[in-house]
Design a protein around this motif. Structure first.
Motif, short mmCIF file in Angstrom:
data_model
loop_
_atom_site.label_atom_id
_atom_site.label_comp_id
_atom_site.label_asym_id
_atom_site.label_seq_id
_atom_site.Cartn_x
_atom_site.Cartn_y
_atom_site.Cartn_z
N ILE A 131 -15.90 0.25 -17.62
CA ILE A 131 -15.78 -1.02 -17.00
C ILE A 131 -14.51 -1.51 -16.42
CG2 ILE A 131 -16.11 -3.58 -17.57
CD1 ILE A 131 -18.15 -2.55 -19.74
N LYS A 132 -13.52 -1.15 -17.16
CA LYS A 132 -11.87 -1.31 -16.61
C LYS A 132 -11.95 -0.57 -15.12
CE LYS A 132 -9.07 -2.19 -20.42
NZ LYS A 132 -8.00 -1.61 -21.09
N LYS A 133 -12.37 0.70 -14.92
CA LYS A 133 -12.31 1.40 -13.79
C LYS A 133 -12.66 0.46 -12.50
CE LYS A 133 -11.89 5.95 -15.57
NZ LYS A 133 -12.46 7.00 -15.71
N LYS A 134 -14.09 -0.01 -12.90
CA LYS A 134 -14.93 -0.77 -11.92
C LYS A 134 -14.25 -2.12 -11.73
CE LYS A 134 -18.68 1.66 -11.13
NZ LYS A 134 -19.07 2.00 -9.82
N MET A 135 -13.58 -2.87 -12.66
CA MET A 135 -12.71 -3.81 -12.37
C MET A 135 -11.52 -3.76 -11.82
SD MET A 135 -12.66 -6.28 -15.85
CE MET A 135 -10.80 -6.51 -15.89
N MET A 136 -10.87 -2.58 -11.69
CA MET A 136 -9.46 -2.57 -10.91
C MET A 136 -9.81 -2.02 -9.78
SD MET A 136 -7.49 -3.48 -13.09
CE MET A 136 -7.93 -4.22 -14.67
N GLN A 137 -10.94 -1.65 -9.21
CA GLN A 137 -11.40 -1.26 -7.89
C GLN A 137 -11.26 -2.26 -6.75
OE1 GLN A 137 -14.92 0.79 -7.75
NE2 GLN A 137 -14.18 2.62 -9.03
#
Lengths: 194, 183
Positions: B126-132
């Motif tokens: 979820i963090k990877k998606k959030m930081m995109q």
């Protein structure tokens, strides 16, 4: 504006403030009070950006009150306050994080009291510290997870599930109820000796 | 200490006397002359002092300066063995408890690391998606995040109002509760 005059008007934050001196050192800066503030600022910035961060335990404990105070300033005094703007500008060097703080994080806690964060402790882990020539150096670390409440991630600790319907609880409750009934009958029965 | 030094000088003179009897035909060498000169100064008090050690205690007191030194050198293997002995490396942990959810064993003052591993993995995704997002072109994290998993129907508009929807390419785990209006 005097920081003491502002701090008096704020309610007390609801997390423990540690009084043991912590060695917060970082590469490139001589160990000093300024280096300590730099480490804390990095932790606060990272936690605001990610909303959940894994750190060393002592750093997480040390940075949590500062994060609480920052959110509290946003909640109590709002974005237009001079002192709040100054503090946000210093603790969050990236300006889009200031926007996130005022538009995403602070509205979550408008109707809530401190604490706004949670801190969990993980078992000590053995992590690789550095590699020197052909040698690997490993070290045991106490890990803490610092998070802002209301984040979109799954909960670290599951809620306590209501177990009153399980067969063990039903049988145990029945046994206790029967035992109490027997005791009550013994009390109600008059003694033969009297 | 002065008394001990005087006694040592007296003993030295006695030994020199015996040596001079053997070589009586020659004069004493210069080093012995210096000792004679040093011994000559307390000559008045030397007659009052005893000529030898009066008791064993006095002898032991004189030699006590050599008692506080090690007799043997500790070798490196013995030092390393003592440093990394099993009594130091292996210490029992006595505050272990069992996790009620997954039966993993962990210390009582920490959370279960096996349960946290699942949470950690999903949190990372979820963090990877959030930081995109690209802050250099004006994109900001100015909205709340709603996580939508594959196979889920679209959530009602009242729940997702004004939120940023992240789509994950896997099914929702059974232990990640769905967001509802009650929260």
């Amino acid at each position: 504006m005097s920081a003491h005059r502002v701090a008096v008007s704020l309610p007390r934050i609801g997390v423990t403030i540690g009084h043991a001196p912590q060695k917060l050192k970082t590469g490139g800066i001589e160990p000093s009070r300024r280096a300590r503030l730099e480490v804390l600022r990095r932790i606060v910035t990272r936690t605001v950006r990610e909303e959940r961060a894994e750190l060393k335990w002592n750093r997480a404990v040390e940075a949590r009150p500062y994060l609480e105070r920052l959110i509290q300033l946003g909640v109590e005094r709002g974005p237009l306050d001079e002192y709040t703007a100054e503090m946000m500008e210093w603790w969050l060097p990236e300006k889009d994080l200031i926007t996130k703080m005022h538009e995403v994080i602070v509205p979550r806690f408008q109707d809530r009291d401190s604490p706004f964060t949670s801190l969990f402790r993980l078992p000590p882990q053995r992590l690789q510290q550095f590699i020197q020539n052909k040698r690997e150096v490993w070290k045991r670390y106490d890990i803490g997870v610092l998070e802002i409440d209301g984040n979109p991630f799954p909960q670290i600790q599951a809620d306590r599930v209501d177990q009153s319907e399980s067969i063990l609880d039903v049988l145990l409750a029945d046994a206790l109820r029967n035992h109490q009934k027997n005791l009550q009958e013994k009390l109600d029965t008059p003694k033969k000796s009297q | 200490m002065n008394e001990a030094r005087a006694r040592i000088i007296i003993n030295l003179r006695l030994s020199m006397d015996s040596l001079m009897r053997v070589f009586s035909h020659r004069s004493p060498p210069p080093s012995f002359g210096f000792a004679c000169d040093v011994g000559a100064h307390p000559s008045s008090t030397a007659q009052n002092l005893p000529m030898t050690y009066g008791s064993v205690r006095e002898m032991i007191d004189d030699f006590s300066i050599v008692f506080g030194v090690p007799k043997y050198r500790t070798s490196k293997p013995k030092k390393v063995t003592r440093k990394f002995s099993f009594t130091r490396l292996l210490q029992p942990i006595d505050n272990l408890v069992t996790c009620p959810a997954c039966s993993n064993i962990h210390p009582s003052d920490t959370i279960c690391d096996a349960c946290y591993a699942k949470v950690h993995q999903l949190t990372s995704e979820i963090k990877k998606k959030m930081m995109q997002y690209n802050p250099y072109v004006g994109e900001k994290q100015d909205k709340e995040v709603y996580v939508k998993f594959r196979g889920e129907p679209d959530a009602p508009a009242a729940v997702v109002k004004g939120k940023r929807v992240l789509e994950i390419e896997k099914e929702r785990p059974t232990w990640f509760k769905k967001l509802t209006l009650k929260e």
